[in-house]
Design an enzyme around this catalytic site. Structure first.
Site, PDB file in Angstrom:
ATOM      1  N   ASP A   1       0.880  -1.166   0.000  1.00  0.00           N
ATOM      2  CA  ASP A   1       0.000   0.000   0.000  1.00  0.00           C
ATOM      3  C   ASP A   1       0.917   1.214   0.000  1.00  0.00           C
ATOM      4  O   ASP A   1       1.608   1.484   0.988  1.00  0.00           O
ATOM      5  CB  ASP A   1      -0.897  -0.004   1.240  1.00  0.00           C
TER       6      ASP A   1
ATOM      7  N   TYR B   1      -5.753  17.129  -7.389  1.00  0.00           N
ATOM      8  CA  TYR B   1      -4.878  16.164  -8.079  1.00  0.00           C
ATOM      9  C   TYR B   1      -3.619  16.887  -8.577  1.00  0.00           C
ATOM     10  O   TYR B   1      -2.493  16.440  -8.312  1.00  0.00           O
ATOM     11  CB  TYR B   1      -5.638  15.522  -9.250  1.00  0.00           C
TER      12      TYR B   1
HETATM   13  N1  LIG Z   1      -4.151   9.106 -16.742  1.00  0.00           N
HETATM   14  C1  LIG Z   1      -3.889  10.330 -17.209  1.00  0.00           C
HETATM   15  O1  LIG Z   1      -4.659  10.910 -17.973  1.00  0.00           O
HETATM   16  C2  LIG Z   1      -2.608  11.026 -16.828  1.00  0.00           C
HETATM   17  C3  LIG Z   1      -2.385  12.340 -17.304  1.00  0.00           C
HETATM   18  C4  LIG Z   1      -1.193  12.978 -16.955  1.00  0.00           C
HETATM   19  C5  LIG Z   1      -0.261  12.345 -16.167  1.00  0.00           C
HETATM   20  N2  LIG Z   1      -0.519  11.088 -15.710  1.00  0.00           N
HETATM   21  C6  LIG Z   1       0.490  10.460 -14.834  1.00  0.00           C
HETATM   22  O2  LIG Z   1       1.039   9.348 -15.527  1.00  0.00           O
HETATM   23  C7  LIG Z   1       1.403   8.332 -14.582  1.00  0.00           C
HETATM   24  C8  LIG Z   1       0.745   7.007 -14.991  1.00  0.00           C
HETATM   25  O3  LIG Z   1      -0.673   7.176 -14.977  1.00  0.00           O
HETATM   26  P1  LIG Z   1      -1.670   5.997 -15.391  1.00  0.00           P
HETATM   27  O4  LIG Z   1      -2.765   6.631 -16.158  1.00  0.00           O
HETATM   28  O5  LIG Z   1      -0.914   4.862 -15.959  1.00  0.00           O
HETATM   29  O6  LIG Z   1      -2.247   5.604 -13.944  1.00  0.00           O
HETATM   30  P2  LIG Z   1      -3.267   4.427 -13.542  1.00  0.00           P
HETATM   31  O7  LIG Z   1      -3.640   3.620 -14.745  1.00  0.00           O
HETATM   32  O8  LIG Z   1      -4.314   5.039 -12.701  1.00  0.00           O
HETATM   33  O9  LIG Z   1      -2.325   3.494 -12.648  1.00  0.00           O
HETATM   34  C9  LIG Z   1      -1.875   3.894 -11.398  1.00  0.00           C
HETATM   35  C10 LIG Z   1      -1.537   2.651 -10.613  1.00  0.00           C
HETATM   36  O10 LIG Z   1      -1.164   3.041  -9.286  1.00  0.00           O
HETATM   37  C11 LIG Z   1      -1.761   2.123  -8.383  1.00  0.00           C
HETATM   38  N3  LIG Z   1      -1.980   2.663  -7.061  1.00  0.00           N
HETATM   39  C12 LIG Z   1      -2.717   3.757  -6.720  1.00  0.00           C
HETATM   40  N4  LIG Z   1      -2.761   3.884  -5.373  1.00  0.00           N
HETATM   41  C13 LIG Z   1      -2.041   2.849  -4.855  1.00  0.00           C
HETATM   42  C14 LIG Z   1      -1.736   2.428  -3.545  1.00  0.00           C
HETATM   43  N5  LIG Z   1      -2.168   3.081  -2.456  1.00  0.00           N
HETATM   44  N6  LIG Z   1      -0.978   1.330  -3.387  1.00  0.00           N
HETATM   45  C15 LIG Z   1      -0.552   0.617  -4.442  1.00  0.00           C
HETATM   46  N7  LIG Z   1      -0.810   0.960  -5.726  1.00  0.00           N
HETATM   47  C16 LIG Z   1      -1.557   2.060  -5.925  1.00  0.00           C
HETATM   48  C17 LIG Z   1      -3.099   1.830  -9.024  1.00  0.00           C
HETATM   49  O11 LIG Z   1      -3.669   0.672  -8.474  1.00  0.00           O
HETATM   50  P3  LIG Z   1      -5.278   0.523  -8.486  1.00  0.00           P
HETATM   51  O12 LIG Z   1      -5.677   0.438  -9.929  1.00  0.00           O
HETATM   52  O13 LIG Z   1      -5.501  -0.720  -7.718  1.00  0.00           O
HETATM   53  O14 LIG Z   1      -5.818   1.751  -7.827  1.00  0.00           O
HETATM   54  C18 LIG Z   1      -2.720   1.681 -10.484  1.00  0.00           C
HETATM   55  O15 LIG Z   1      -2.292   0.369 -10.797  1.00  0.00           O
HETATM   56  C19 LIG Z   1       0.958   8.855 -13.219  1.00  0.00           C
HETATM   57  O16 LIG Z   1       2.052   9.488 -12.589  1.00  0.00           O
HETATM   58  C20 LIG Z   1      -0.093   9.901 -13.560  1.00  0.00           C
HETATM   59  O17 LIG Z   1      -0.212  10.887 -12.550  1.00  0.00           O
HETATM   60  C21 LIG Z   1      -1.665  10.404 -16.026  1.00  0.00           C
END
Ligand SMILES: NC(=O)c1ccc[n+]([C@@H]2O[C@H](COP(=O)([O-])OP(=O)(O)OC[C@H]3O[C@@H](n4cnc5c(N)ncnc54)[C@H](OP(=O)(O)O)[C@@H]3O)[C@@H](O)[C@H]2O)c1
Length: 294
Positions: A32, A121
């Site tokens: 976590d 966020y």
């Molecule tokens: N998505 C966007 O549009 C976007 C835009 C700009 C920048 N970003 C950045 O790009 C990066 C990758 O984003 P993404 O879209 O690939 O994110 P994502 O698909 O939401 O994946 C994030 C991962 O982090 C895990 N996580 C969250 N809280 C946790 C906890 N307490 N303990 C363990 N694991 C945890 C999630 O698990 P669960 O699924 O179980 O919660 C998920 O597997 C991030 O830094 C994000 O801020 C994303």
């Protein structure tokens, strides 16, 4: 070590980094990330040379009411990972967001532009960037935007689902950004990390820092949806709902979002010679992946 290996980006990183060395994937079942002691212990026992942190609290609207948890994951957890990386002299790669900007410009944002997040966020991600920068060492922060891919929670898959459920959709047309695929992000990260490991980019003081990393070009959510349905109709035989452009004020959400958050990638290109593909080509590739999975 790939932290968040079950997320959109984490999955692609795990695929593309398969050849670099043994990988320790970290998902919610292993740790976590809100628990600093647990996270620290995990890094110490895995003893990685490279940590890629693809985990984040990414629920932009929910963060407005879960501020503490958003900060624990987006600020606290990268701080711990960066500290542990620093102690081991490991490379730490972290990702941030276009939502650290307020959207007030009309030309692409550069790394030295002043951040001013409009929502919790964005503020929590900015705090994470600052924590990683303060710790220093061998770190890279890649700010990206509008991330989507063949898996997970994202705009593309939401559109395809809504297209099956509804005949008409209203989509915001006054927010402009750079849709970026998890595939392209993983590819660019891989090229850069490989180059660093091979010594092609010099010493850490030559490359450590913050870089924008997005697919090329820009579009509104409405324009993106239109492009998705046009190609998905052909490639996936997806239904094409009638699309209506609307203003942000007609689609109120708990979190405010920037009107214009296109990021300039000039620094990334100049420093590493890496350039992500234009968003249209990246969309095409992702739809082809979805077609292959059908
Ligand atoms: N998505 C966007 O549009 C976007 C835009 C700009 C920048 N970003 C950045 O790009 C990066 C990758 O984003 P993404 O879209 O690939 O994110 P994502 O698909 O939401 O994946 C994030 C991962 O982090 C895990 N996580 C969250 N809280 C946790 C906890 N307490 N303990 C363990 N694991 C945890 C999630 O698990 P669960 O699924 O179980 O919660 C998920 O597997 C991030 O830094 C994000 O801020 C994303």
């Amino acid at each position: 070590m790939i932290v968040g290996n079950a997320g959109q980006l984490g999955r692609e990183l795990e695929k593309i980094f398969a050849g670099l060395g043994p990988i320790v994937g970290v998902d919610r079942e292993s740790v976590d990330l809100a628990d600093a002691a647990q996270t620290r212990e995990l890094v110490r026992s895995a003893a990685p040379d490279v940590i890629l942190n693809a985990a984040a609290y990414t629920a932009v609207d929910r963060a407005e009411s879960e501020r503490e948890l958003a900060y624990a994951i987006n600020e606290g957890s990268p701080r711990v990972l960066a500290e542990e990386a620093r102690v081991r002299n490991a490379l730490f790669v972290h990702y941030s967001t276009d939502y650290i900007f307020d959207g007030g410009k009309t030309t692409p944002w550069i790394e030295s532009d002043a951040p001013h997040p409009l929502n919790v966020y964005g503020a929590s991600k900015l705090a994470g960037e600052q924590a990683v920068e303060d710790i220093g060492g061998k770190f890279l922060i890649f700010r990206t935007s509008w991330v989507y891919g063949p898996h997970g929670n994202n705009f593309l898959l939401t559109m395809l689902r809504l297209g099956r459920e509804r005949e008409r959709l209203s989509i915001v047309d006054d927010q402009i950004g750079g849709p970026t695929t998890s595939i392209e992000l993983a590819r660019a990260t891989h090229a850069i990390v490989n180059g660093i490991v091979a010594g092609r980019f010099g010493a850490a003081e030559d490359w450590a820092g913050l870089y924008h990393m997005t697919c090329g070009g820009s579009v509104s959510w409405f324009g993106f949806a239109r492009a998705i349905f046009a190609r998905a109709a052909e490639l996936l035989a997806a239904q094409q709902p009638a699309l209506t452009p609307i203003a942000t004020k007609e689609y109120p959400t708990p979190a405010a979002r920037p009107r214009y958050s296109v990021l300039s990638n000039a620094k990334l290109r100049e420093r590493f010679g890496v350039e992500l593909t234009p968003w249209e080509a990246a969309l095409e590739e992702t739809l082809q992946v979805l077609r292959g999975a059908h």
